[in-house]
Design an enzyme around this catalytic site. Structure first.
Site, short mmCIF file in Angstrom:
data_model
loop_
_atom_site.label_atom_id
_atom_site.label_comp_id
_atom_site.label_asym_id
_atom_site.label_seq_id
_atom_site.Cartn_x
_atom_site.Cartn_y
_atom_site.Cartn_z
N GLU A 41 0.73 -1.14 -0.02
CA GLU A 41 -0.02 0.13 0.03
C GLU A 41 0.81 1.18 0.08
O GLU A 41 0.58 2.15 1.00
CB GLU A 41 -0.90 -0.02 1.29
CG GLU A 41 -1.83 -1.17 1.36
CD GLU A 41 -2.51 -1.22 2.67
OE1 GLU A 41 -2.11 -0.54 3.84
OE2 GLU A 41 -3.53 -1.93 2.69
N ARG A 66 3.30 7.79 -0.22
CA ARG A 66 4.21 8.71 -0.38
C ARG A 66 5.24 8.35 -1.35
O ARG A 66 5.77 9.16 -2.04
CB ARG A 66 5.13 8.81 1.12
CG ARG A 66 5.95 9.88 1.23
CD ARG A 66 6.77 9.88 2.65
NE ARG A 66 5.68 9.70 3.64
CZ ARG A 66 5.17 10.63 4.44
NH1 ARG A 66 5.67 11.82 4.05
NH2 ARG A 66 4.39 10.34 5.33
N ARG A 79 2.49 20.04 5.98
CA ARG A 79 3.33 19.03 6.71
C ARG A 79 4.43 19.96 7.27
O ARG A 79 4.80 19.55 8.71
CB ARG A 79 4.16 18.26 5.60
CG ARG A 79 3.07 17.51 4.97
CD ARG A 79 3.93 16.27 4.02
NE ARG A 79 4.54 15.25 4.64
CZ ARG A 79 5.94 15.43 4.85
NH1 ARG A 79 6.59 16.20 4.35
NH2 ARG A 79 6.40 14.39 5.76
N CYS A 98 -2.70 33.77 9.40
CA CYS A 98 -2.39 34.56 10.73
C CYS A 98 -2.32 33.40 11.58
O CYS A 98 -2.89 33.10 12.66
CB CYS A 98 -3.68 35.08 10.80
SG CYS A 98 -4.04 36.76 9.47
N GLU A 99 -1.06 32.73 11.54
CA GLU A 99 -0.69 31.67 12.72
C GLU A 99 0.75 31.85 12.71
O GLU A 99 1.57 31.79 11.54
CB GLU A 99 -1.02 30.38 12.24
CG GLU A 99 -2.36 30.03 12.31
CD GLU A 99 -3.03 29.51 13.55
OE1 GLU A 99 -2.21 29.51 14.59
OE2 GLU A 99 -4.46 29.57 13.61
N TYR A 139 0.60 13.90 0.29
CA TYR A 139 0.19 14.51 1.77
C TYR A 139 0.27 16.37 1.52
O TYR A 139 0.50 16.71 2.65
CB TYR A 139 1.12 14.02 2.92
CG TYR A 139 0.72 12.59 3.04
CD1 TYR A 139 -0.33 11.89 3.54
CD2 TYR A 139 1.82 11.78 2.95
CE1 TYR A 139 -0.57 10.48 3.76
CE2 TYR A 139 1.71 10.44 2.80
CZ TYR A 139 0.59 9.91 3.13
OH TYR A 139 0.55 8.34 3.09
C1 LIG Z 1 -1.33 5.94 5.36
C2 LIG Z 1 -1.39 4.51 5.05
C3 LIG Z 1 -0.57 4.07 3.95
C4 LIG Z 1 0.29 4.84 2.98
O1 LIG Z 1 1.44 5.21 3.75
P1 LIG Z 1 2.64 5.78 2.98
O2 LIG Z 1 3.74 5.90 3.81
O3 LIG Z 1 2.39 7.01 2.10
O4 LIG Z 1 3.38 4.78 1.81
C5 LIG Z 1 -0.83 2.64 3.52
N1 LIG Z 1 -1.63 1.99 4.25
C6 LIG Z 1 -2.23 2.51 5.43
C7 LIG Z 1 -3.33 1.66 6.32
C8 LIG Z 1 -2.09 3.69 5.68
O5 LIG Z 1 -2.96 4.08 6.94
#
Ligand SMILES: *Cc1c(COP(=O)(O)O)cnc(C)c1O
Length: 419
Positions: free
Chosen positions: A273, A276, A312, A342-343, A371
């Site tokens: 998954e 990033r 970030r 304004c922060e 992100y």
């Molecule tokens: C955020 C997240 C990702 C992706 O994470 P990366 O660091 O962007 O690769 C994958 N799986 C789950 C369950 C997440 O919460």
């Protein structure tokens, strides 16, 4: 690897000068490279070639429909964490059998939608959620495909806010309690156990945490199988880091070299998954210097992009490299890049040695493809900014800059206030 490079002292996105896009679309603007996105995806696909696997892009990193379509067209799946993300993934043409659904707070409506869509599996985060999914599936006369998200208690050695696999985390089920939960799941006739899920954190720059966590998960899979619980899928989550500054995170091929031997002979289907590591370095945020404020020690560069556009730095104290869109040889000065919000926490970079910035200069905030836009907001009633996709010599606006009209869309003034 990315496609934002200087040619004749000018920053280009692939074959297009960044300044040309800024002129046409205005600033601030997110610019993504088609080639970088695609090659990052292909790096994963090639690395795991030969191992049955699905790469499920984590939509929370970047959910622009054009970015999703690009990935979908090349065989990518999706990791979603809300009904909205499920909707976008399906709309982009990602087949339901390549969609996994995580998240600690799935609502009844979202569960119904995912069951109707026929997703690959729910990654369940608690026994309450398991019960809810089972009841809803029973009502719909369906069998819900599930994995349990286990928490292997591994320290990913990353920022605490993006670390999710420690014991005290709100995510997942402690790995020691997993057997008990799987036994419970097996008793629900409307649940179909498919696998195990884990995700230990984000921006992980070494292989070790992945290996340590996966070893624990494979051990669990074998235990579960010996109890007659079928485990076909191992979903190892995302989390591979990217170079923001001087990190040297492993390439997907190094990750595969380290973990495929662990999977061998297990007859597992692997799910990854990444978010990033696909989108992060495929995008930049381009912003313009509005004003300069000189202090004895340093210079404040007030830019037109703020924490509402890219949170970030404010949220995690994250480092993003800053490059001038047109190189120059002005004197180096220590500068803070601060936004118009304004922060006091509204900054994109602090204490950077930059060639003196002049009013109107364009600056590129690098590694902003993940992100970035997805975490942006309308704070200070600032319309959210445009997104552009570059492919070779061409560029395409893939999201219009919001207008003031968007700031009142959906809101209403009750009759009694009208006069
Ligand atoms: C955020 C997240 C990702 C992706 O994470 P990366 O660091 O962007 O690769 C994958 N799986 C789950 C369950 C997440 O919460």
């Amino acid at each position: 690897m990315h496609d934002f490079k200087y040619k004749n002292n000018e920053l280009y996105a692939e074959e297009v000068p960044v300044s040309k896009i800024a002129e046409a679309v205005g600033t601030p603007v997110y610019i993504y490279s088609h080639n970088t996105l695609l090659s990052h995806f292909i790096a994963y696909r090639d690395a795991f070639d030969g191992q049955p696997h699905t790469i499920c892009f984590a939509l929370k990193a970047n959910s622009n429909i054009a970015v999703l379509k690009l990935l979908a067209n090349n065989g990518c799946g999706a990791d979603v964490v809300s009904g909205g993300e499920l909707h976008l993934a399906l709309k982009a043409g990602i087949p339901p059998h390549k969609i996994v659904y995580a998240g600690v707070g799935k609502t009844e409506l979202e569960i119904v939608q995912a069951l109707k869509a026929g997703i690959l599996m729910f990654n369940i985060e608690s026994s309450d959620e398991m019960l809810a999914i089972s009841e809803i599936a029973a009502r719909m006369k369906k069998k819900a495909p599930i994995a349990l998200r286990v928490n292997p208690d591994i320290d990913p050695e990353t920022h605490p806010y993006i670390s999710t696999g420690l014991k005290e985390s709100k995510f997942g089920i402690p790995i020691e309690e997993a057997l008990e939960h799987y036994r419970l799941a097996k008793k629900h006739p409307s649940l179909r156990i498919l696998g195990i899920h884990k995700h230990i954190g984000s921006q992980i720059t070494t292989i070790r945490p992945f290996v340590d966590a996966l070893k624990k998960v494979i051990l669990l899979a074998k235990t579960l199988r010996s109890h007659g619980i079928p485990i076909d899928y191992i979903d190892m989550g995302g989390g591979l880091g990217i170079p923001y500054r001087n990190e040297h995170p492993p390439h997907p091929s190094e990750l595969s070299r380290a973990i495929l031997p662990l999977m061998r002979g297990g007859n597992f289907n692997l799910i990854l998954e990444p978010g990033r590591s696909i989108a992060g370095n495929a995008g930049i945020l381009v912003t313009k210097a509005l004003y300069l404020k000189k202090h004895p020690q340093k210079e404040f560069v007030i830019i037109d992009g703020g924490m509402n556009d890219l949170i970030r730095p404010s949220l995690y104290n994250a480092y993003h490299n800053v490059l001038p869109v047109k190189k120059n040889n002005r004197k180096k000065v220590i500068s803070d890049l601060v936004g118009p919000i304004c922060e006091s926490g509204d900054f994109l970079a602090k204490n950077r040695e930059l060639n003196r910035v002049n009013r109107g200069d364009l600056l590129a905030v690098m590694s902003a493809g993940a992100y970035g836009f997805t975490m942006s907001s309308n704070y200070n009633s600032r319309p959210r900014i445009a997104e552009v996709l570059v492919k070779g010599r061409e560029f395409f606006v893939i999201r219009d800059r919001e207008t003031y009209k968007d700031l009142t869309r959906g809101s209403r003034i009750p009759e009694f206030l009208k006069k």
